[in-house]
Design an enzyme around this catalytic site. Structure first.
Site: not given
Lengths: 354, 354
Positions: A145-147
């Site tokens: 959900v981030e990078m």
């Protein structure tokens, strides 16, 4: 009870490491001198500079490399998200949204903690699952959900750019294969260790400048100590040192403490760690709204009141919450001066964004 | 034919404004001197500094405000996207992805043009639909697929922060109501006008430093002029001055020239403007892959070859494309030194991210 002794007991009861600096004082209770001495003892200033991490001297080459990496969108699968996206050095070291937006516009589960002064925290993340900033740096790079990247792909990306290879060689001269995911994390940590904010009005006050705080702010400081906020929020970063249940006395509503996020329980699998979180460090807190791990409270006075109820079982009067918030705003230090780095150029073998 | 005359005719035929600097030269064809003189005449260097835009002197206060706004994620509805997200000053002034990612992870229709030296372009956007950078700056802020905001909400946001109000007053001292969407755009333009990249090897070469280019690069420069690339890519920004059909001679494939994007036709509604685009400015082109409005070509040599076929009807030999690309890489100038701005803090009335 003498304010310093009380602060010391509170801190001790909460098992907080505050460096053994709590000492009894003879000055008159309530006097400016006593307040200052207590404050100096349980908090302490932000140093002008951090030169080493875990006993390792930071080199200029490591810091420089770390700065490139901190602003490097190619650490993300999309080539659009960098560390600075969610830990923006221009906005208090955080992103000022409830929970961060990551790959594919997914929203993360928790509010982004500030990177400013994070080097002083005993552990990283809201649940302390990373022992230090180097371990922390590896998390968002890989989180879906981030990078949403992988260590292999990151290393392939960095090795594809001769300028990065040179930077890694200079930063880790003893390593046979310096371009590694671990060294990426160490370099980011080295840069992040430079993101400290000395010179806050509070720091000038404990250094002896009585005019640095006004009467309301001093009252807020006194309340912060006497009401027991100091039990969890102490040390030079006003928190970040130990773990406490959110809702020691009374659990906040589900909007602020969503039942699905059990905090440190996910790390330790210990029942007593349900809804336990690291005490939020409060330096620069006026710049890091919205508040709490859920990022659902925008107003600092309101956040203070919620903490009064949840942690102290005390309904703070509006004037008290206001004074404490006014005091907390004196914790804003000099924000870091960072020249935007010119990043190495991609080569034909640099993996493409996805 | 004398190279300078030829370049002049080509430029003239393509209706390019190159400042009337094309003059006949007496030097021997093919000599270094002649090449340099031709190049100096049809291109010209990037100046060290831009002091005014449209005859208006830029003030320090305008540039400073514009810098804040350029890095300001609260111009976007999400509070996550700033101008710098897609026009990253650390990566050639662009985002280096095929087409930019905006609000809700929507992908825009075209590749993000570099902000570096954009002040020298005759008009902005791939289709020239904005007359200048101030007009341009208003577009992405409002575009649903980019920052997805509204002028009213932007002004409300900026007015909610006393520090911004002060900055606008200082930047536009004669205005009764200085915090406006128009002034936001003017300030961003003022900052962007500082993002110029002087000192490229090519500029040193035309200033008289014969060693600044090697033999292959000089051959590439000669080919660039003699093959006719110069017809569209001229002036100090090597393009950005006029509009041309993509596929003068032969339309590239649909991957590179998607049939749904008719370019300038959308601006003028004139049949002859179908698939017409502004000639891409080529300064720092080695930093701004992927190429073309569709952002589908990552390799500079390949982009040169495609242009040879599409615009000149000429199958460039691999060695020729390589020499031209090598020359184009000499157009990379000193990248701007920008200190990351510390942004004004939100207030209780600042609209929340959505």
């Amino acid at each position: 009870m003498n304010r310093i002794l009380k602060a010391g007991i509170l801190a001790g009861a909460a098992s907080c490491a505050i460096g053994g600096t709590v000492v009894a004082q003879g000055s008159a209770q309530g006097s400016d001198d006593e307040l200052r001495q207590t404050a100096a003892a349980v908090f302490g200033p932000v140093p002008d500079k951090v030169d080493e991490v875990r006993g390792n001297k930071l080199s200029v080459a490591q810091v420089e490399l770390g700065k490139l990496l901190f602003f490097e969108p190619r650490l993300s699968r999309s080539h659009v998200i960098s560390c600075n996206t969610c830990h923006n050095v221009g906005t208090g070291g955080a992103d000022n949204v409830p929970t961060s937006i990551g790959h594919g516009w997914q929203k993360g589960p928790r509010n982004s903690p500030t990177v400013l002064n994070a080097v002083f925290n005993a552990a990283q993340f809201w649940d302390g699952r990373a022992a230090d900033l180097a371990e922390q740096a590896k998390g968002p790079v890989q989180a879906g959900v981030e990078m949403n990247n992988t260590p292999d792909r990151v290393v392939e990306t960095l090795k594809s750019m001769p300028e990065y290879v040179e930077h890694f060689r200079a930063a880790f001269p003893k390593d046979a294969d310096p371009v590694s995911f671990d060294n990426m994390a160490l370099a980011i940590e080295a840069f992040e260790a430079t993101l400290v904010t000395p010179g806050a009005r509070f720091d000038r006050y404990i250094a002896g400048d009585d005019e640095a705080l006004d009467a309301q702010e001093k009252r807020g400081l006194g309340l912060f100590i006497d009401s027991g906020c100091v039990s969890c929020h102490n040390g030079s970063n006003f928190g970040g040192q130990a773990y406490f249940p959110f809702g020691v006395i009374e659990k906040p509503g589900a909007a602020i403490l969503p039942s699905g996020d059990k905090g440190r329980f996910a790390v330790t699998q210990t029942a007593s760690d349900e809804y336990v979180f690291r005490a939020a460090p409060l330096r620069n807190v006026e710049l890091t709204a919205p508040y709490f791990h859920s990022g659902q409270v925008w107003d600092l006075e309101q956040a203070v009141s919620i903490m009064g109820n949840a942690q102290l079982g005390r309904e703070l009067q509006a004037e008290e919450a206001k004074a404490i918030a006014a005091f907390l705003r004196t914790l804003t230090g000099r924000q870091p001066a960072v020249e935007y780095p010119i990043l190495p150029k991609s080569s034909a073998t640099t993996p493409k964004p996805e």
